[in-house]
Design a protein around this motif. Structure first.
Motif, mmCIF file in Angstrom:
data_model
loop_
_atom_site.group_PDB
_atom_site.id
_atom_site.type_symbol
_atom_site.label_atom_id
_atom_site.label_comp_id
_atom_site.label_asym_id
_atom_site.label_seq_id
_atom_site.Cartn_x
_atom_site.Cartn_y
_atom_site.Cartn_z
ATOM 1 N N GLU A 129 -3.377 5.064 -6.464
ATOM 2 C CA GLU A 129 -2.547 5.652 -5.222
ATOM 3 C C GLU A 129 -2.151 4.419 -4.385
ATOM 4 N N TYR A 130 -0.992 4.392 -3.752
ATOM 5 C CA TYR A 130 -0.671 3.489 -3.134
ATOM 6 C C TYR A 130 -1.349 3.316 -1.751
ATOM 7 N N MET A 163 -7.348 -1.285 0.044
ATOM 8 C CA MET A 163 -8.103 -2.596 -0.661
ATOM 9 C C MET A 163 -7.749 -4.009 -0.384
ATOM 10 N N GLU A 164 -6.342 -3.859 -0.225
ATOM 11 C CA GLU A 164 -5.755 -5.321 -0.232
ATOM 12 C C GLU A 164 -6.350 -5.728 1.575
ATOM 13 N N SER A 165 -6.636 -4.862 2.226
ATOM 14 C CA SER A 165 -6.970 -5.097 3.607
ATOM 15 C C SER A 165 -8.257 -5.368 3.960
ATOM 16 N N LEU A 166 -9.019 -5.184 2.806
ATOM 17 C CA LEU A 166 -10.420 -5.481 3.003
ATOM 18 C C LEU A 166 -10.810 -6.851 2.903
ATOM 19 N N GLU A 167 -11.823 -7.251 3.860
ATOM 20 C CA GLU A 167 -12.341 -8.434 4.061
ATOM 21 C C GLU A 167 -13.664 -8.674 4.076
ATOM 22 N N ASP A 216 -5.751 18.750 -10.645
ATOM 23 C CA ASP A 216 -5.250 17.448 -11.364
ATOM 24 C C ASP A 216 -4.377 16.693 -10.390
ATOM 25 N N ALA A 217 -4.111 17.113 -9.218
ATOM 26 C CA ALA A 217 -3.252 16.436 -8.373
ATOM 27 C C ALA A 217 -3.673 15.189 -7.664
ATOM 28 N N ILE A 218 -3.275 13.852 -8.095
ATOM 29 C CA ILE A 218 -3.296 12.676 -7.438
ATOM 30 C C ILE A 218 -2.036 12.130 -7.102
ATOM 31 N N GLU A 219 -1.724 11.428 -6.208
ATOM 32 C CA GLU A 219 -0.332 11.251 -5.805
ATOM 33 C C GLU A 219 0.431 10.673 -6.762
ATOM 34 N N TRP A 220 -0.028 9.761 -7.288
ATOM 35 C CA TRP A 220 0.913 9.244 -8.498
ATOM 36 C C TRP A 220 1.726 9.907 -9.513
#
Length: 517
Positions: A109-110, A116-120, A405-409
């Motif tokens: 999911e976006y 996760m990219e913002s995790l420091e 079963d709904a995941i955003e992707w």
């Protein structure tokens, strides 16, 4: 030689893939983290069965990893509630286990990728692994999809069949054609109803999980009876796959678009219902495809090519196609609203209290099982939202929340693109709009309905009829030149003028009182 550097590895709730290379060997210096998070229960209002299924599956996966000899930290809402969010938990646990490396699998999911990219983390290396689940690897998606461009699933599906040599002989598709969809549109006759197989269900006790969810004040929708019928482990997913191949595959394609309310098995029919297990990664798509093809090969006198092709197309074609469209177009895809739809979702979407029998059955089933098959989603509830001009954000939220079963992707391209045409044709070449005639042709929902499917105007006229013509009239400038639907406007123009005016007026009137239908 085993590394002495300690590593903490995060496993999200939809990454329960026992076949991942992470788990091929035990390493005392690696600890796996699986946790229940309020950010995941609260980003939309979920069905209670969806919440319970994910939490129980995560618990079962954590226990399986422990049995296999891995170090595992499994945190429930009780343990994570004291933290402000995922980042704070990860920082605390890397310190606790003295980890110098933190690893996670790329989320699907976006919003989670951005998180996760913002995790420091101080003095901790962060590494990203692939989920090793999909047929196409993530870096390959740009080879098949371009942003903001129309793509057709059929073309993509043929490329996938060819590349992975699935149901191919000497470079040609089995049977000399790629798609047998024309043979997969049968309506269930009365004599067919007794042949529908009983669904393979499970009695997974989630009373402890639900009590925890309730105790933490999580808001949810839907119903539950103490146990859920969905697979919550790899072993159960395999059992469900076996049941489908043996009992459902012989008639799957034939009746994959059919709908009925006259059978106790109406909610399951011939569908595999493997979508939750697949999307939680309890089972791999290629394992599902290969097992179904194996069954077809063993029973070619009982299972026609149309049955297996229709099933393979859903997984190798549609599922992979949706993922590709999602990733090359996010985040702008989530804001598309080509038709300018802005009405509110009627209250009956949360209760099932409507006089439209097709809508009532489809919504009641969704509330009861957190499930509806693809035609119920596309041509009943989705079709209604399209014709009524419901805001895509609200439609997305309902589908994302109510289905197990709904995941955003996978949900967003299916809903905003395929169902609501909000993407202007990136996925579909035309809106999937239909009057009551389609619903009557593919189901027995119209029998005994408060409304009359053959009537276009009047208090008892099927709402889908005038809403359909009002929708087509409203968007005529955009749609009339489309070669697939131009003929529809010629039929509309041939309608007697007085009737045409009454139909449009009836449609306008219905739009002012959607909650009363």
């Amino acid at each position: 030689m085993t590394s002495q550097i300690k590593t903490l590895r995060l496993v999200f709730g939809d990454q329960l893939n026992a076949e991942h290379s992470w788990f091929k060997k035990r390493d005392e210096h690696i600890t796996y983290l699986i946790m229940e998070l309020r950010q995941e229960t609260d980003y939309t209002k979920h069905h209670i069965q969806k919440l319970c299924a994910f939490f129980l599956s995560m618990q079962n996966f954590a226990e399986a990893l422990k049995v296999a000899g891995h170090n595992v930290i499994h945190l429930t809402l009780d343990e994570t509630a004291e933290f402000k969010g995922l980042g704070e938990i990860v920082r605390a646990l890397t310190t606790k286990v003295n980890a110098k490396v933190f690893e996670y699998q790329r989320p699907d999911e976006y919003r989670l990728v951005k998180l996760m990219e913002s995790l420091e983390l101080d003095q901790v290396d962060i590494k990203v692994a692939e989920s090793e689940h999909f047929v196409l690897e993530f870096h390959e998606l740009s080879q098949y999809f371009s942003p903001n461009k129309s793509h057709r699933m059929e073309s993509f599906y043929r490329k996938m069949r060819t590349r992975f040599n699935i149901m191919m002989s000497d470079g040609e598709p089995w049977g000399g054609q790629w798609n047998f969809d024309a043979l997969n549109r049968n309506k269930l006759k009365q004599s067919d109803l007794s042949e529908i197989p009983a669904p393979r269900v499970f009695e997974n006790d989630v009373s402890v999980v639900k009590e925890r969810i309730d105790r933490h004040g999580v808001d949810y929708i839907g119903r539950i009876k103490g146990a859920i019928v969905w697979p919550t482990s790899r072993a159960q997913a395999v059992l469900l796959l076996e049941h489908f191949c043996v009992h459902c595959l012989p008639s799957f394609g034939m009746f994959q678009d059919a709908m009925t309310h006259k059978s106790s098995h109406a909610w399951s029919l011939y569908h595999s219902r493997l979508s939750f297990a697949l999307n939680a990664k309890l089972i791999a798509p290629m394992r599902v495809i290969n097992r179904a093809i194996e069954e077809y090969r063993a029973r070619t006198t009982e299972i026609s090519l149309a049955q297996i092709e229709g099933f393979v197309r859903q997984i190798l074609g549609w599922r992979e196609f949706m993922r590709g469209v999602y990733w090359v177009n996010m985040p702008s895809y989530s804001m598309l609203n080509t038709l300018g739809a802005k009405r509110d979702l009627p209250e009956f979407f949360w209760t099932g209290n409507t006089k439209m029998n097709c809508m009532k059955h489809s919504i009641d089933q969704s509330l009861e099982y957190a499930y509806a098959h693809h035609i119920q989603r596309l041509m009943i509830t989705g079709n209604f939202c399209l014709l009524a001009g419901i805001a895509p954000d609200q439609v997305d939220a309902w589908y994302l929340g109510i289905y197990i079963d709904a995941i955003e992707w996978v949900e967003m391209p299916n809903t905003r693109g395929m169902s609501q045409f909000a993407d202007g044709g990136i996925i579909a070449s035309k809106p999937y709009s239909a009057s009551g005639a389609y619903i009557s042709r593919m189901s027995d929902y119209c029998n005994g309905c408060h409304y009359k499917v053959k009537e276009k105007v009047g208090d008892k006229a099927c709402p889908f009829n005038s809403l359909y013509w009002h929708f087509m009239h409203t968007h005529r400038d955009l749609l009339e030149k489309n070669p697939r639907i131009g003929m529809i406007y010629r039929n509309f123009d041939r309608m007697e003028e007085n009737l045409r005016s009454r139909v449009l007026e009836n449609g306008r009137s219905l739009l002012t009182k959607l909650d009363t239908l």
